[in-house]
Scaffold this motif. Structure first.
Motif, PDB file in Angstrom:
ATOM      1  N   GLN A  11      10.695  -2.595  -2.644  1.00  0.00           N
ATOM      2  CA  GLN A  11       9.288  -2.315  -2.336  1.00  0.00           C
ATOM      3  C   GLN A  11       9.103  -2.032  -0.851  1.00  0.00           C
ATOM      4  O   GLN A  11       8.433  -1.062  -0.478  1.00  0.00           O
ATOM      5  N   ARG A  12       9.699  -2.867   0.000  1.00  0.00           N
ATOM      6  CA  ARG A  12       9.577  -2.681   1.450  1.00  0.00           C
ATOM      7  C   ARG A  12      10.155  -1.341   1.899  1.00  0.00           C
ATOM      8  O   ARG A  12       9.652  -0.729   2.835  1.00  0.00           O
ATOM      9  N   GLU A  13      11.227  -0.909   1.234  1.00  0.00           N
ATOM     10  CA  GLU A  13      11.914   0.316   1.643  1.00  0.00           C
ATOM     11  C   GLU A  13      11.372   1.567   0.942  1.00  0.00           C
ATOM     12  O   GLU A  13      11.892   2.662   1.151  1.00  0.00           O
ATOM     13  N   GLY A  14      10.337   1.410   0.112  1.00  0.00           N
ATOM     14  CA  GLY A  14       9.693   2.559  -0.502  1.00  0.00           C
ATOM     15  C   GLY A  14      10.381   3.127  -1.734  1.00  0.00           C
ATOM     16  O   GLY A  14      10.137   4.276  -2.100  1.00  0.00           O
ATOM     17  N   PHE A  15      11.212   2.327  -2.390  1.00  0.00           N
ATOM     18  CA  PHE A  15      11.848   2.766  -3.635  1.00  0.00           C
ATOM     19  C   PHE A  15      10.876   2.588  -4.792  1.00  0.00           C
ATOM     20  O   PHE A  15       9.992   1.728  -4.758  1.00  0.00           O
ATOM     21  N   ALA A  16      11.051   3.389  -5.836  1.00  0.00           N
ATOM     22  CA  ALA A  16      10.266   3.238  -7.058  1.00  0.00           C
ATOM     23  C   ALA A  16      10.663   1.932  -7.739  1.00  0.00           C
ATOM     24  O   ALA A  16      11.715   1.364  -7.453  1.00  0.00           O
ATOM     25  N   ALA A  17       9.811   1.464  -8.657  1.00  0.00           N
ATOM     26  CA  ALA A  17      10.143   0.259  -9.427  1.00  0.00           C
ATOM     27  C   ALA A  17      11.498   0.466 -10.096  1.00  0.00           C
ATOM     28  O   ALA A  17      11.786   1.556 -10.618  1.00  0.00           O
ATOM     29  N   PRO A  18      12.354  -0.547 -10.073  1.00  0.00           N
ATOM     30  CA  PRO A  18      13.705  -0.367 -10.604  1.00  0.00           C
ATOM     31  C   PRO A  18      13.739  -0.277 -12.128  1.00  0.00           C
ATOM     32  O   PRO A  18      12.851  -0.772 -12.813  1.00  0.00           O
ATOM     33  N   VAL A  19      14.779   0.383 -12.602  1.00  0.00           N
ATOM     34  CA  VAL A  19      15.054   0.472 -14.031  1.00  0.00           C
ATOM     35  C   VAL A  19      16.387  -0.234 -14.287  1.00  0.00           C
ATOM     36  O   VAL A  19      17.244  -0.289 -13.410  1.00  0.00           O
TER      37      VAL A  19
END
Length: 88
Positions: A11-19
């Motif tokens: 979240q902090r690094e701007g990644f999408a929600a994980p799968v």
């Protein structure tokens, strides 16, 4: 790394929600690249990733990070592998 800490890092690094990704025992993917950056937390099993001629092994609690369009090959341990993968 702990599961919740990994989610917060993404979240902090701007990644999408994980799968969640699962791969079969003793499977492999030959050299390929993805049109996205990926950061993943190994939940169970083992994955070996070859990049730049170097093989690295990742097991439960380890995190691997691949850049967008980074060529790599993958192989999986005798129990396969299950991991959380965030993409951006």
């Amino acid at each position: 790394m702990e599961h919740q800490a990994f989610i917060e890092l993404l979240q902090r690094e701007g990644f999408a929600a994980p799968v969640t990704v699962e791969r079969e025992p003793d499977g492999r993917l030959d050299a390929h690249a993805h049109p996205f950056e990926a950061k993943a937390l190994i939940l169970a099993g083992e994955i070996r990733i070859v990049t730049g001629g170097r093989e690295r092994r990742y097991g439960p609690g380890d995190v691997f990070h691949l850049q967008r369009d980074e060529p790599h090959a993958e192989s999986y341990g005798p129990q396969g592998v299950r991991y959380l993968s965030g993409r951006r």
